[in-house]
Design an enzyme around this catalytic site. Structure first.
Site, PDB file in Angstrom:
ATOM      1  N   ARG A  27       0.778  -1.244   0.000  1.00  0.00           N
ATOM      2  CA  ARG A  27       0.000   0.000   0.000  1.00  0.00           C
ATOM      3  C   ARG A  27       0.806   1.289   0.000  1.00  0.00           C
ATOM      4  O   ARG A  27       0.254   2.350  -0.203  1.00  0.00           O
ATOM      5  CB  ARG A  27      -0.953  -0.004   1.197  1.00  0.00           C
ATOM      6  N   ARG A  36      -5.545  -1.983  -6.382  1.00  0.00           N
ATOM      7  CA  ARG A  36      -6.413  -2.510  -5.320  1.00  0.00           C
ATOM      8  C   ARG A  36      -7.823  -1.895  -5.341  1.00  0.00           C
ATOM      9  O   ARG A  36      -8.759  -2.500  -4.848  1.00  0.00           O
ATOM     10  CB  ARG A  36      -5.761  -2.296  -3.949  1.00  0.00           C
ATOM     11  N   ASP A  72      -0.453 -14.158  -0.410  1.00  0.00           N
ATOM     12  CA  ASP A  72      -0.639 -14.014   1.033  1.00  0.00           C
ATOM     13  C   ASP A  72      -0.449 -15.387   1.654  1.00  0.00           C
ATOM     14  O   ASP A  72      -0.564 -16.405   0.954  1.00  0.00           O
ATOM     15  CB  ASP A  72      -2.039 -13.474   1.363  1.00  0.00           C
ATOM     16  N   TYR A 147      -4.497 -17.863  12.508  1.00  0.00           N
ATOM     17  CA  TYR A 147      -5.638 -17.309  11.762  1.00  0.00           C
ATOM     18  C   TYR A 147      -6.778 -18.323  11.623  1.00  0.00           C
ATOM     19  O   TYR A 147      -7.951 -17.974  11.717  1.00  0.00           O
ATOM     20  CB  TYR A 147      -5.190 -16.815  10.382  1.00  0.00           C
TER      21      TYR A 147
HETATM   22  O1  CP3 Z   1       6.169  -9.205   0.815  1.00  0.00           O
HETATM   23  C1  CP3 Z   1       5.511  -9.078  -0.229  1.00  0.00           C
HETATM   24  O2  CP3 Z   1       5.593  -8.068  -0.979  1.00  0.00           O
HETATM   25  C2  CP3 Z   1       4.628 -10.228  -0.675  1.00  0.00           C
HETATM   26  C3  CP3 Z   1       3.309 -10.123  -0.254  1.00  0.00           C
HETATM   27  C4  CP3 Z   1       2.807 -10.597   1.086  1.00  0.00           C
HETATM   28  C5  CP3 Z   1       1.494 -10.290   1.515  1.00  0.00           C
HETATM   29  N1  CP3 Z   1       1.254 -10.971   2.668  1.00  0.00           N
HETATM   30  C6  CP3 Z   1       0.536  -9.414   0.784  1.00  0.00           C
HETATM   31  C7  CP3 Z   1      -0.426  -8.657   1.612  1.00  0.00           C
HETATM   32  C8  CP3 Z   1       3.377 -11.434   2.040  1.00  0.00           C
HETATM   33  C9  CP3 Z   1       4.771 -12.039   2.100  1.00  0.00           C
HETATM   34  C10 CP3 Z   1       2.386 -11.658   3.039  1.00  0.00           C
HETATM   35  C11 CP3 Z   1       2.586 -12.547   4.188  1.00  0.00           C
HETATM   36  C12 CP3 Z   1       1.666 -12.432   5.332  1.00  0.00           C
HETATM   37  N2  CP3 Z   1       0.325 -12.258   5.333  1.00  0.00           N
HETATM   38  C13 CP3 Z   1       2.098 -12.614   6.675  1.00  0.00           C
HETATM   39  C14 CP3 Z   1       3.493 -12.917   7.129  1.00  0.00           C
HETATM   40  C15 CP3 Z   1       4.371 -11.724   7.047  1.00  0.00           C
HETATM   41  C16 CP3 Z   1       4.130 -10.659   8.085  1.00  0.00           C
HETATM   42  O3  CP3 Z   1       3.871  -9.524   7.667  1.00  0.00           O
HETATM   43  O4  CP3 Z   1       4.217 -10.948   9.279  1.00  0.00           O
HETATM   44  C17 CP3 Z   1       0.963 -12.486   7.487  1.00  0.00           C
HETATM   45  C18 CP3 Z   1       0.927 -12.579   8.991  1.00  0.00           C
HETATM   46  C19 CP3 Z   1      -0.172 -12.261   6.621  1.00  0.00           C
HETATM   47  C20 CP3 Z   1      -1.582 -12.081   6.993  1.00  0.00           C
HETATM   48  C21 CP3 Z   1      -2.050 -10.735   6.588  1.00  0.00           C
HETATM   49  N3  CP3 Z   1      -2.464 -10.423   5.317  1.00  0.00           N
HETATM   50  C22 CP3 Z   1      -2.082  -9.545   7.359  1.00  0.00           C
HETATM   51  C23 CP3 Z   1      -1.721  -9.440   8.833  1.00  0.00           C
HETATM   52  C24 CP3 Z   1      -2.508  -8.493   6.510  1.00  0.00           C
HETATM   53  C25 CP3 Z   1      -2.584  -7.008   6.813  1.00  0.00           C
HETATM   54  C26 CP3 Z   1      -3.904  -6.473   7.156  1.00  0.00           C
HETATM   55  C27 CP3 Z   1      -3.949  -4.978   6.885  1.00  0.00           C
HETATM   56  O5  CP3 Z   1      -4.727  -4.580   6.000  1.00  0.00           O
HETATM   57  O6  CP3 Z   1      -3.201  -4.218   7.516  1.00  0.00           O
HETATM   58  C28 CP3 Z   1      -2.750  -9.074   5.244  1.00  0.00           C
HETATM   59  C29 CP3 Z   1      -3.163  -8.369   4.036  1.00  0.00           C
HETATM   60  C30 CP3 Z   1      -2.064  -8.177   3.055  1.00  0.00           C
HETATM   61  N4  CP3 Z   1      -1.318  -9.173   2.532  1.00  0.00           N
HETATM   62  C31 CP3 Z   1      -1.664  -6.941   2.474  1.00  0.00           C
HETATM   63  C32 CP3 Z   1      -0.636  -7.242   1.554  1.00  0.00           C
HETATM   64  C33 CP3 Z   1       0.110  -6.304   0.641  1.00  0.00           C
HETATM   65  C34 CP3 Z   1      -2.272  -5.579   2.839  1.00  0.00           C
HETATM   66  C35 CP3 Z   1      -2.690  -4.732   1.727  1.00  0.00           C
HETATM   67  C36 CP3 Z   1      -4.013  -4.992   1.056  1.00  0.00           C
HETATM   68  O7  CP3 Z   1      -5.028  -5.294   1.696  1.00  0.00           O
HETATM   69  O8  CP3 Z   1      -3.990  -4.839  -0.155  1.00  0.00           O
END
Ligand code: CP3
Length: 342
Positions: A27, A36, A72, A147
């Site tokens: 983001r 998005r 993700d 989760y």
């Molecule tokens: O690193 C990268 O560029 C690759 C993309 C990536 C995403 N999620 C995309 C994403 C990776 C490696 C992840 C891993 C992930 N997802 C983890 C482990 C890494 C870490 O950050 O600890 C975890 C715990 C998740 C679960 C998850 N998915 C969370 C906690 C969130 C954030 C919620 C929020 O909106 O703040 C997501 C959503 C997510 N996954 C986003 C992205 C870019 C947020 C942006 C969106 O909604 O478009």
């Protein structure tokens, strides 16, 4: 092809310290926000052209030494038979949390080649576009179970730890199922062309040494044992894991990703030099003045140069934040490269 990242994983000499950032696609990028608006996160993942584009964007913009597949940790979960959503600002949401033995034994053993063929198609496409290595990834069993069992972000951890401490068949079966299926999912990504893999165990560092050893360690160990047959570097990452190093050291992985709560020197003192390290600039340093940012980066690189001088990958201690600026991230990449080349 720039292979500094792969060389650093194996502790081989590099031209300059390789840099990439967890959540480097996201983001903080106006281009990502625009995409998005028209697509949910999972809709991006389902469209290989678009997903490859989103993966490649930060590589072009920041000049990082590795790409990480845009996806993700929840992506492979649907194939296990679990419905989920990813809610903006909240993260993964599972309407019917997995809590009973009945639900756990009903989990599927998916054929990932069929169930997530869009992931494979994205990887294949990226391999024709990229000039840096592509990292595939998945969530580790404990972080995924958080989760699946809680149903989403939770402060109490009541259901997850309730199941874990009960130490009955449910915990073993769930963790075993996740370990076996995530190993298969990672093998699939490598078969399609991923050149390294990272296992995200973001939340495991909250456990005591004893609880981690008993309830988590055997399953992560299993994944890395299974992956011995694939010839790519493997990274294990979690937040606040320094007390777990004697266990993490035993994993058949080349790299340990560390967060910013421990210094490189302290990590080396416990971990020795058998593994490469990846980390660990505090993400919030990106909001500080340049002089402070320099000092934070110098602190990391000086330790690397004085005490070891190989086997290090520069990253953040955790993921990029939406409030960051792309130009500041690029500044970090250029600064690290400039300081360590030649
Ligand atoms: O690193 C990268 O560029 C690759 C993309 C990536 C995403 N999620 C995309 C994403 C990776 C490696 C992840 C891993 C992930 N997802 C983890 C482990 C890494 C870490 O950050 O600890 C975890 C715990 C998740 C679960 C998850 N998915 C969370 C906690 C969130 C954030 C919620 C929020 O909106 O703040 C997501 C959503 C997510 N996954 C986003 C992205 C870019 C947020 C942006 C969106 O909604 O478009």
């Amino acid at each position: 092809m720039n292979t500094n990242f792969i060389k650093a994983c194996y502790g081989e000499p590099v031209d300059q310290i390789p840099v990439w950032f967890m959540r480097q696609a996201g983001r903080y990028q106006p281009e990502y926000r625009a995409i998005r608006k028209e697509n949910t996160l999972m809709e991006i993942v389902y469209q290989p052209e678009l997903c490859a584009h989103v993966t490649q964007l930060p590589v072009e913009q920041l000049g990082v030494d590795a790409a990480i597949l845009f996806s993700d940790i929840m992506t492979p979960v649907k194939a296990l038979g679990i419905d989920f959503d990813i809610k903006p600002g909240f993260g993964p949401y599972v309407e019917k949390p997995v809590r009973t033995l009945e639900q756990i034994v009903a989990l599927k053993n998916p054929d990932f080649t069929k169930e997530v063929n869009y992931v494979g198609a994205t990887i294949e496409l990226l391999r024709t576009w990229l000039t840096v290595p592509l990292i595939g990834f998945c969530g580790a069993p404990y972080t995924l179970a958080y989760y699946l069992v809680e149903g989403g972000k939770s402060k109490s951890w009541q259901h997850l730890h309730g199941m874990m401490y009960a130490n009955d068949e449910r915990w073993h079966q769930l963790m075993q199922h996740l370990a076996v299926s995530m190993a298969a999912y990672l093998k699939y990504q490598v078969a399609k062309g991923a050149q390294a893999i990272q296992l995200f165990d973001s939340w495991a560092g909250d456990l005591s040494f004893e609880d981690y050893e008993r309830f988590v360690f055997p399953y992560v160990l299993h994944i890395f044992e299974e992956l011995k047959v694939v010839d790519v570097p493997k990274i294990y990452f979690g937040l606040k894991t320094s007390h777990l190093f004697p266990l993490l050291q035993q994993y058949a992985c080349e790299v340990i990703g560390i967060d910013h709560t421990i210094s490189i020197n302290t990590a080396r003192a416990t971990l020795g030099d058998a593994k490469a390290l990846q980390g660990n600039l505090p993400p919030t340093a990106l909001f500080a003045d340049r002089s402070i940012l320099h000092a934070k980066i110098d602190f990391i690189i000086d330790q690397y140069q004085q005490h070891y001088n190989k086997g290090f990958i520069f990253n953040l201690g955790h993921g990029c934040l939406p409030e960051m600026q792309g130009e500041d991230l690029k500044y970090v990449v250029d600064y690290v490269h400039g300081k360590t080349s030649g």
